[in-house]
Design a protein around this motif. Structure first.
Motif, PDB file in Angstrom:
ATOM      1  N   TRP A 172      12.128  40.325  62.176  1.00 22.76           N
ATOM      2  CA  TRP A 172      11.814  39.537  63.549  1.00 22.76           C
ATOM      3  C   TRP A 172      12.869  39.400  64.465  1.00 22.76           C
ATOM      4  O   TRP A 172      12.574  39.406  65.651  1.00 22.76           O
ATOM      5  CB  TRP A 172      11.163  38.400  62.980  1.00 22.76           C
ATOM      6  CG  TRP A 172       9.590  38.670  62.486  1.00 22.76           C
ATOM      7  CD1 TRP A 172       9.027  38.682  61.376  1.00 22.76           C
ATOM      8  CD2 TRP A 172       8.516  39.069  63.534  1.00 22.76           C
ATOM      9  NE1 TRP A 172       7.758  38.923  61.485  1.00 22.76           N
ATOM     10  CE2 TRP A 172       7.379  39.024  62.795  1.00 22.76           C
ATOM     11  CE3 TRP A 172       8.744  39.098  65.154  1.00 22.76           C
ATOM     12  CZ2 TRP A 172       6.167  39.545  63.343  1.00 22.76           C
ATOM     13  CZ3 TRP A 172       7.294  39.536  65.605  1.00 22.76           C
ATOM     14  CH2 TRP A 172       6.210  39.660  64.681  1.00 22.76           C
ATOM     15  N   GLN A 173      14.084  39.281  64.175  1.00 23.00           N
ATOM     16  CA  GLN A 173      15.008  38.988  64.937  1.00 23.00           C
ATOM     17  C   GLN A 173      15.436  40.247  65.879  1.00 23.00           C
ATOM     18  O   GLN A 173      15.603  40.401  67.195  1.00 23.00           O
ATOM     19  CB  GLN A 173      16.449  38.550  64.258  1.00 23.00           C
ATOM     20  CG  GLN A 173      17.606  38.263  65.358  1.00 23.00           C
ATOM     21  CD  GLN A 173      18.681  37.632  64.562  1.00 23.00           C
ATOM     22  OE1 GLN A 173      19.016  37.996  63.460  1.00 23.00           O
ATOM     23  NE2 GLN A 173      19.626  36.875  65.525  1.00 23.00           N
ATOM     24  N   THR A 174      15.248  41.383  65.213  1.00 26.06           N
ATOM     25  CA  THR A 174      15.278  42.725  65.809  1.00 26.06           C
ATOM     26  C   THR A 174      14.292  42.786  66.766  1.00 26.06           C
ATOM     27  O   THR A 174      14.539  43.271  68.103  1.00 26.06           O
ATOM     28  CB  THR A 174      15.336  43.909  64.801  1.00 26.06           C
ATOM     29  OG1 THR A 174      16.417  43.754  63.866  1.00 26.06           O
ATOM     30  CG2 THR A 174      15.196  45.168  65.393  1.00 26.06           C
ATOM     31  N   VAL A 175      12.903  42.452  66.419  1.00 25.80           N
ATOM     32  CA  VAL A 175      11.737  42.899  67.400  1.00 25.80           C
ATOM     33  C   VAL A 175      12.088  41.727  68.603  1.00 25.80           C
ATOM     34  O   VAL A 175      11.754  42.073  69.758  1.00 25.80           O
ATOM     35  CB  VAL A 175      10.494  42.448  66.457  1.00 25.80           C
ATOM     36  CG1 VAL A 175       9.389  42.141  67.509  1.00 25.80           C
ATOM     37  CG2 VAL A 175      10.135  43.254  65.619  1.00 25.80           C
ATOM     38  N   ALA A 176      12.612  40.425  68.325  1.00 23.37           N
ATOM     39  CA  ALA A 176      12.539  39.309  69.455  1.00 23.37           C
ATOM     40  C   ALA A 176      13.697  39.921  70.466  1.00 23.37           C
ATOM     41  O   ALA A 176      13.633  39.867  71.543  1.00 23.37           O
ATOM     42  CB  ALA A 176      12.772  38.059  68.730  1.00 23.37           C
ATOM     43  N   HIS A 177      14.840  40.282  69.916  1.00 21.05           N
ATOM     44  CA  HIS A 177      15.935  40.905  70.900  1.00 21.05           C
ATOM     45  C   HIS A 177      15.382  41.932  71.465  1.00 21.05           C
ATOM     46  O   HIS A 177      15.513  42.082  72.834  1.00 21.05           O
ATOM     47  CB  HIS A 177      16.816  41.371  70.050  1.00 21.05           C
ATOM     48  CG  HIS A 177      18.238  42.085  71.018  1.00 21.05           C
ATOM     49  ND1 HIS A 177      18.846  40.976  71.545  1.00 21.05           N
ATOM     50  CD2 HIS A 177      18.500  43.052  70.976  1.00 21.05           C
ATOM     51  CE1 HIS A 177      19.616  41.662  72.277  1.00 21.05           C
ATOM     52  NE2 HIS A 177      19.652  43.034  71.881  1.00 21.05           N
ATOM     53  N   ALA A 178      14.606  43.039  71.278  1.00 20.82           N
ATOM     54  CA  ALA A 178      14.213  44.080  71.834  1.00 20.82           C
ATOM     55  C   ALA A 178      13.043  43.934  72.747  1.00 20.82           C
ATOM     56  O   ALA A 178      13.119  44.437  73.857  1.00 20.82           O
ATOM     57  CB  ALA A 178      13.672  45.101  70.817  1.00 20.82           C
ATOM     58  N   LEU A 179      12.058  42.753  72.487  1.00 19.98           N
ATOM     59  CA  LEU A 179      11.035  42.469  73.222  1.00 19.98           C
ATOM     60  C   LEU A 179      11.311  41.293  74.042  1.00 19.98           C
ATOM     61  O   LEU A 179      10.547  40.898  74.960  1.00 19.98           O
ATOM     62  CB  LEU A 179       9.766  42.158  72.242  1.00 19.98           C
ATOM     63  CG  LEU A 179       9.244  43.394  71.685  1.00 19.98           C
ATOM     64  CD1 LEU A 179       8.221  42.934  70.769  1.00 19.98           C
ATOM     65  CD2 LEU A 179       9.017  44.575  72.534  1.00 19.98           C
ATOM     66  N   LYS A 180      12.543  40.923  74.025  1.00 17.13           N
ATOM     67  CA  LYS A 180      13.047  39.819  74.724  1.00 17.13           C
ATOM     68  C   LYS A 180      12.068  38.440  74.950  1.00 17.13           C
ATOM     69  O   LYS A 180      11.885  37.660  75.699  1.00 17.13           O
ATOM     70  CB  LYS A 180      13.179  40.207  76.546  1.00 17.13           C
ATOM     71  CG  LYS A 180      14.309  41.399  76.662  1.00 17.13           C
ATOM     72  CD  LYS A 180      14.443  41.586  77.942  1.00 17.13           C
ATOM     73  CE  LYS A 180      15.541  42.890  78.028  1.00 17.13           C
ATOM     74  NZ  LYS A 180      15.767  43.912  77.119  1.00 17.13           N
ATOM     75  N   ILE A 181      11.865  38.090  73.688  1.00 15.51           N
ATOM     76  CA  ILE A 181      11.334  36.929  73.347  1.00 15.51           C
ATOM     77  C   ILE A 181      12.085  35.746  72.530  1.00 15.51           C
ATOM     78  O   ILE A 181      12.956  36.399  72.017  1.00 15.51           O
ATOM     79  CB  ILE A 181       9.766  36.961  72.524  1.00 15.51           C
ATOM     80  CG1 ILE A 181      10.226  37.731  71.237  1.00 15.51           C
ATOM     81  CG2 ILE A 181       8.938  37.849  73.533  1.00 15.51           C
ATOM     82  CD1 ILE A 181       9.063  38.103  70.128  1.00 15.51           C
ATOM     83  N   GLU A 182      11.759  34.652  72.566  1.00 14.95           N
ATOM     84  CA  GLU A 182      12.898  33.670  71.762  1.00 14.95           C
ATOM     85  C   GLU A 182      12.435  33.587  70.278  1.00 14.95           C
ATOM     86  O   GLU A 182      11.484  33.788  69.739  1.00 14.95           O
ATOM     87  CB  GLU A 182      12.119  32.044  72.268  1.00 14.95           C
ATOM     88  CG  GLU A 182      12.515  31.880  73.789  1.00 14.95           C
ATOM     89  CD  GLU A 182      12.019  30.464  74.033  1.00 14.95           C
ATOM     90  OE1 GLU A 182      11.982  29.645  73.376  1.00 14.95           O
ATOM     91  OE2 GLU A 182      11.491  30.401  75.252  1.00 14.95           O
TER      92      GLU A 182
END
Length: 111
Positions: A11-21
């Protein structure tokens, strides 16, 4: 690495890529101690955010929901690696954008 650690990392990878908190891990205070959720996505699910963990723990989920969080349990991805953030967009859209600021462009394109 535990399943919870792997889910948090994904989820950290997803959040970083999608620019979400992203907040992970997220320690939630219980009446009798605390519970470690894999992560919190503050902009999704409810006004206080979406808590995610590898298993459904009735008491922890119930207290978190009573405190205004949304909760979801899911397994870490083991088969479709490396993680493709685009594969998580439908899940995020299903949970719903709950932040006061406008959602990112990818969210609009998916709805």
């Amino acid at each position: 690495m535990t399943d919870r650690d792997l889910l948090r990392e994904q989820w950290q990878t997803v959040a970083h890529a999608l620019k979400i908190e992203f907040v992970g891990p997220f320690m939630f205070p219980l009446k009798n101690g605390h519970y470690e959720f894999a992560c919190l996505l503050p902009q999704f699910g409810s006004e206080r955010g979406m808590l995610i963990d590898v298993e459904y723990v009735r008491d922890a989920f119930a207290e978190a929901i009573s405190a205004g969080f949304a909760c979801s349990s899911m397994l870490a991805e083991e088969h479709h690696l490396p993680i493709d953030p685009a594969d998580y967009i439908n899940c995020l859209v299903d949970w719903g954008w709950s932040a006061k600021e406008p959602p990112p462009e990818w969210y609009h394109n998916a709805t």
